[in-house]
Motif scaffolding. Structure first.
Motif, PDB file in Angstrom:
ATOM      1  N   GLY A 148       0.824  -1.195   0.000  1.00 57.96           N
ATOM      2  CA  GLY A 148       0.000   0.000   0.000  1.00 57.96           C
ATOM      3  C   GLY A 148       0.862   1.251   0.000  1.00 57.96           C
ATOM      4  O   GLY A 148       1.709   1.444  -0.865  1.00 57.96           O
ATOM      5  N   ASN A 149       0.666   2.110   0.970  1.00 57.85           N
ATOM      6  CA  ASN A 149       1.460   3.332   1.116  1.00 57.85           C
ATOM      7  C   ASN A 149       2.490   3.205   2.228  1.00 57.85           C
ATOM      8  O   ASN A 149       2.860   4.204   2.852  1.00 57.85           O
ATOM      9  CB  ASN A 149       0.545   4.530   1.392  1.00 57.85           C
ATOM     10  N   LYS A 150       2.954   1.987   2.471  1.00 57.58           N
ATOM     11  CA  LYS A 150       3.979   1.737   3.476  1.00 57.58           C
ATOM     12  C   LYS A 150       5.048   0.826   2.901  1.00 57.58           C
ATOM     13  O   LYS A 150       4.792   0.042   1.993  1.00 57.58           O
ATOM     14  CB  LYS A 150       3.369   1.098   4.732  1.00 57.58           C
ATOM     15  N   ILE A 151       6.238   0.942   3.442  1.00 57.52           N
ATOM     16  CA  ILE A 151       7.346   0.080   3.054  1.00 57.52           C
ATOM     17  C   ILE A 151       7.939  -0.534   4.309  1.00 57.52           C
ATOM     18  O   ILE A 151       8.167   0.159   5.309  1.00 57.52           O
ATOM     19  CB  ILE A 151       8.417   0.866   2.246  1.00 57.52           C
ATOM     20  N   LYS A 152       8.160  -1.834   4.269  1.00 61.02           N
ATOM     21  CA  LYS A 152       8.679  -2.553   5.426  1.00 61.02           C
ATOM     22  C   LYS A 152      10.150  -2.852   5.206  1.00 61.02           C
ATOM     23  O   LYS A 152      10.529  -3.573   4.289  1.00 61.02           O
ATOM     24  CB  LYS A 152       7.905  -3.859   5.636  1.00 61.02           C
ATOM     25  N   LEU A 153      10.984  -2.292   6.070  1.00 58.44           N
ATOM     26  CA  LEU A 153      12.433  -2.458   5.978  1.00 58.44           C
ATOM     27  C   LEU A 153      12.931  -3.274   7.160  1.00 58.44           C
ATOM     28  O   LEU A 153      12.451  -3.090   8.290  1.00 58.44           O
ATOM     29  CB  LEU A 153      13.127  -1.092   5.952  1.00 58.44           C
ATOM     30  N   PRO A 154      13.891  -4.172   6.929  1.00 64.21           N
ATOM     31  CA  PRO A 154      14.415  -5.000   8.022  1.00 64.21           C
ATOM     32  C   PRO A 154      15.006  -4.166   9.149  1.00 64.21           C
ATOM     33  O   PRO A 154      15.687  -3.160   8.917  1.00 64.21           O
ATOM     34  CB  PRO A 154      15.491  -5.849   7.335  1.00 64.21           C
ATOM     35  N   LYS A 155      14.733  -4.553  10.369  1.00 63.93           N
ATOM     36  CA  LYS A 155      15.215  -3.907  11.592  1.00 63.93           C
ATOM     37  C   LYS A 155      14.622  -2.512  11.818  1.00 63.93           C
ATOM     38  O   LYS A 155      14.906  -1.867  12.814  1.00 63.93           O
ATOM     39  CB  LYS A 155      16.757  -3.799  11.583  1.00 63.93           C
ATOM     40  N   ILE A 156      13.831  -2.029  10.853  1.00 63.46           N
ATOM     41  CA  ILE A 156      13.200  -0.711  10.989  1.00 63.46           C
ATOM     42  C   ILE A 156      11.694  -0.849  11.128  1.00 63.46           C
ATOM     43  O   ILE A 156      11.075  -0.188  11.956  1.00 63.46           O
ATOM     44  CB  ILE A 156      13.551   0.186   9.780  1.00 63.46           C
ATOM     45  N   GLY A 157      11.115  -1.741  10.331  1.00 61.22           N
ATOM     46  CA  GLY A 157       9.678  -1.938  10.366  1.00 61.22           C
ATOM     47  C   GLY A 157       8.976  -1.179   9.253  1.00 61.22           C
ATOM     48  O   GLY A 157       9.607  -0.721   8.280  1.00 61.22           O
ATOM     49  N   GLU A 158       7.677  -1.044   9.377  1.00 61.80           N
ATOM     50  CA  GLU A 158       6.895  -0.360   8.366  1.00 61.80           C
ATOM     51  C   GLU A 158       7.004   1.159   8.532  1.00 61.80           C
ATOM     52  O   GLU A 158       6.899   1.683   9.632  1.00 61.80           O
ATOM     53  CB  GLU A 158       5.428  -0.790   8.444  1.00 61.80           C
ATOM     54  N   MET A 159       7.216   1.816   7.390  1.00 62.74           N
ATOM     55  CA  MET A 159       7.324   3.273   7.378  1.00 62.74           C
ATOM     56  C   MET A 159       6.357   3.812   6.330  1.00 62.74           C
ATOM     57  O   MET A 159       6.260   3.276   5.220  1.00 62.74           O
ATOM     58  CB  MET A 159       8.760   3.701   7.028  1.00 62.74           C
ATOM     59  N   PRO A 160       5.601   4.867   6.644  1.00 57.76           N
ATOM     60  CA  PRO A 160       4.707   5.460   5.636  1.00 57.76           C
ATOM     61  C   PRO A 160       5.508   6.178   4.562  1.00 57.76           C
ATOM     62  O   PRO A 160       6.522   6.825   4.844  1.00 57.76           O
ATOM     63  CB  PRO A 160       3.862   6.434   6.457  1.00 57.76           C
ATOM     64  N   ILE A 161       5.058   6.056   3.324  1.00 58.45           N
ATOM     65  CA  ILE A 161       5.756   6.669   2.198  1.00 58.45           C
ATOM     66  C   ILE A 161       4.728   7.348   1.293  1.00 58.45           C
ATOM     67  O   ILE A 161       3.539   7.042   1.324  1.00 58.45           O
ATOM     68  CB  ILE A 161       6.560   5.633   1.382  1.00 58.45           C
ATOM     69  N   VAL A 162       5.239   8.272   0.493  1.00 62.52           N
ATOM     70  CA  VAL A 162       4.446   8.868  -0.590  1.00 62.52           C
ATOM     71  C   VAL A 162       4.836   8.109  -1.852  1.00 62.52           C
ATOM     72  O   VAL A 162       5.892   8.360  -2.449  1.00 62.52           O
ATOM     73  CB  VAL A 162       4.723  10.375  -0.728  1.00 62.52           C
ATOM     74  N   LEU A 163       4.025   7.154  -2.260  1.00 60.87           N
ATOM     75  CA  LEU A 163       4.360   6.282  -3.381  1.00 60.87           C
ATOM     76  C   LEU A 163       4.301   7.069  -4.683  1.00 60.87           C
ATOM     77  O   LEU A 163       3.256   7.644  -5.035  1.00 60.87           O
ATOM     78  CB  LEU A 163       3.400   5.093  -3.422  1.00 60.87           C
ATOM     79  N   HIS A 164       5.426   7.106  -5.384  1.00 64.04           N
ATOM     80  CA  HIS A 164       5.498   7.885  -6.622  1.00 64.04           C
ATOM     81  C   HIS A 164       4.568   7.316  -7.678  1.00 64.04           C
ATOM     82  O   HIS A 164       3.814   8.033  -8.323  1.00 64.04           O
ATOM     83  CB  HIS A 164       6.938   7.896  -7.136  1.00 64.04           C
ATOM     84  N   ARG A 165       4.603   6.015  -7.893  1.00 62.08           N
ATOM     85  CA  ARG A 165       3.676   5.323  -8.785  1.00 62.08           C
ATOM     86  C   ARG A 165       3.670   3.851  -8.396  1.00 62.08           C
ATOM     87  O   ARG A 165       4.665   3.335  -7.870  1.00 62.08           O
ATOM     88  CB  ARG A 165       4.078   5.493 -10.251  1.00 62.08           C
ATOM     89  N   PRO A 166       2.579   3.127  -8.648  1.00 63.75           N
ATOM     90  CA  PRO A 166       2.503   1.714  -8.245  1.00 63.75           C
ATOM     91  C   PRO A 166       3.491   0.853  -9.013  1.00 63.75           C
ATOM     92  O   PRO A 166       3.847   1.144 -10.163  1.00 63.75           O
ATOM     93  CB  PRO A 166       1.055   1.336  -8.555  1.00 63.75           C
ATOM     94  N   ILE A 167       3.923  -0.226  -8.366  1.00 66.96           N
ATOM     95  CA  ILE A 167       4.844  -1.155  -9.008  1.00 66.96           C
ATOM     96  C   ILE A 167       4.081  -1.978 -10.035  1.00 66.96           C
ATOM     97  O   ILE A 167       3.066  -2.596  -9.715  1.00 66.96           O
ATOM     98  CB  ILE A 167       5.505  -2.071  -7.957  1.00 66.96           C
ATOM     99  N   PRO A 168       4.517  -2.028 -11.297  1.00 61.06           N
ATOM    100  CA  PRO A 168       3.790  -2.787 -12.329  1.00 61.06           C
ATOM    101  C   PRO A 168       3.791  -4.285 -12.026  1.00 61.06           C
ATOM    102  O   PRO A 168       4.665  -4.804 -11.317  1.00 61.06           O
ATOM    103  CB  PRO A 168       4.560  -2.472 -13.617  1.00 61.06           C
ATOM    104  N   ASP A 169       2.813  -4.971 -12.572  1.00 62.50           N
ATOM    105  CA  ASP A 169       2.713  -6.413 -12.395  1.00 62.50           C
ATOM    106  C   ASP A 169       3.898  -7.107 -13.064  1.00 62.50           C
ATOM    107  O   ASP A 169       4.309  -6.754 -14.175  1.00 62.50           O
ATOM    108  CB  ASP A 169       1.401  -6.939 -12.993  1.00 62.50           C
TER     109      ASP A 169
END
Length: 345
Positions: free
Chosen positions: A64-85
């Motif tokens: 969604g609008n979060k990114i999960k990084l190891p040892k950091i956890g989920e962080m809210p982000i402003v997604l530039h554009r969705p990742i294509p299939d």
């Protein structure tokens, strides 16, 4: 690294692969120094290490609008554009800038991307410079924007204030951040303007030819400040190739030697230094602006390499018309463009 974690327990709060990246950077810096024979690696002081890399992921870290990084956890982000299939996230680099934190994602997909081939259509040559940012073989000339010069006074005042601040103080850190945001603003203005110019050029022609120049040498001369402000290397090596790829426009590079010393109409060598801005041929009497004459030579060099319908192959690009037709097309275009109208911006 195992011994270091025992000695410094706080290193265990960082993912192991992130800790390995600085070691790779140092090793690469010393290897490069050994290869070129000079340039000892500079020690990174506190605050100068502005990015770190997560080299691999088991699953997609973007949810969604979060990114999960190891040892950091989920962080809210402003997604530039969705990742294509079909794309898989391979690496994530977290970058600290004066305007905030950024995450750069490297994606992978198993597809072959074909190169854009030359097509039958209108072709232009582009000559870049400092008097005019670019000049085309069609007579278009675009004035050089001065992004740094417009904000130079503001930077000068801020840097004077910075000189009086105590090193290590909070006020100095705030002022450094403010100066950095001005530099980012200049870079953003320049990049946005260059993308718009690249799209305009791609709408004008199906084939574009430029000079194969290393602007790093030009940036070290007495015009280095203006060269870096214009961003000529960024435009020709990054922005224009990317826009040409997206729009399906062919981009070819030609030999830059002597493009400004050759007459585009008769091919005679007309020697002139940098101060001479008008091309005057002593053989055919051709008179035109120097940059436009150079762009016409660039176009001619790009079109001179033709693999014609007879199967004759010479150095240059592929074209599906014969040499005779190419000469006729060139003469007809010269007739239609006479007299030339130079559009200035």
């Amino acid at each position: 690294m195992t011994v270091a974690k025992k000695k410094f327990p706080h290193l265990r709060d960082v993912q192991s692969q992130v800790l390995q990246e600085p070691i790779r950077r140092v090793e690469a810096a010393f290897a490069a120094r050994k290869e070129r024979g000079f340039g000892f690696p500079r020690f990174k002081k506190f605050g100068q290490y502005r990015s770190f890399l997560f080299p691999q992921f088991k699953t997609n870290p973007v949810r969604g609008n979060k990114i999960k990084l190891p040892k950091i956890g989920e962080m809210p982000i402003v997604l530039h554009r969705p990742i294509p299939d079909g794309f898989v996230v391979k690496t994530v680099r977290v970058i600290k800038k004066h305007s905030g934190w950024y995450a750069t994602l490297c994606l992978q997909i198993d597809v072959s991307v074909p190169e854009v081939p030359p097509v039958i259509g209108h072709a232009i040559g582009i000559d870049v410079g400092l008097e005019y940012f670019l000049s085309t073989s069609d007579g278009l000339q675009v004035e050089r924007p001065r992004f740094f010069a417009k904000l130079q006074r503001k930077l000068k005042l801020l840097q004077r204030r910075l000189k009086r601040k105590q090193k290590g103080s909070n006020n100095r850190a705030k002022l450094i951040k403010k100066i950095g945001r001005v530099h980012e603003q200049i870079a953003a203005y320049r990049l946005d303007w260059q993308f718009k110019q690249a799209h305009k050029l791609c709408r004008l022609a199906s084939n574009i030819f430029i000079e194969d120049i290393d602007f790093r040498i030009m940036a070290k001369g007495f015009l280095g400040k203006h060269t870096l402000d214009a961003g000529l290397g960024q435009f020709l090596n990054q922005v224009l190739p990317w826009v040409c790829f997206k729009t399906g426009t062919y981009l070819g590079k030609v030999d830059p030697n002597g493009t400004s010393q050759e007459c585009p109409d008769c091919g005679a060598i007309v020697k002139k230094d940098l101060r001479v801005r008008v091309h005057e041929c002593h053989e055919c009497g051709s008179v035109k602006p120097r940059d436009i004459a150079s762009s016409e030579v660039i176009k001619a060099r790009g079109l001179s390499g033709i693999e014609n319908v007879c199967g004759v192959e010479v150095a240059g690009i592929w074209e599906t018309i014969s040499s005779q037709l190419a000469e006729k097309q060139k003469s007809s275009e010269a007739t239609l463009r006479s007299p030339r109208l130079i559009a200035q911006r």
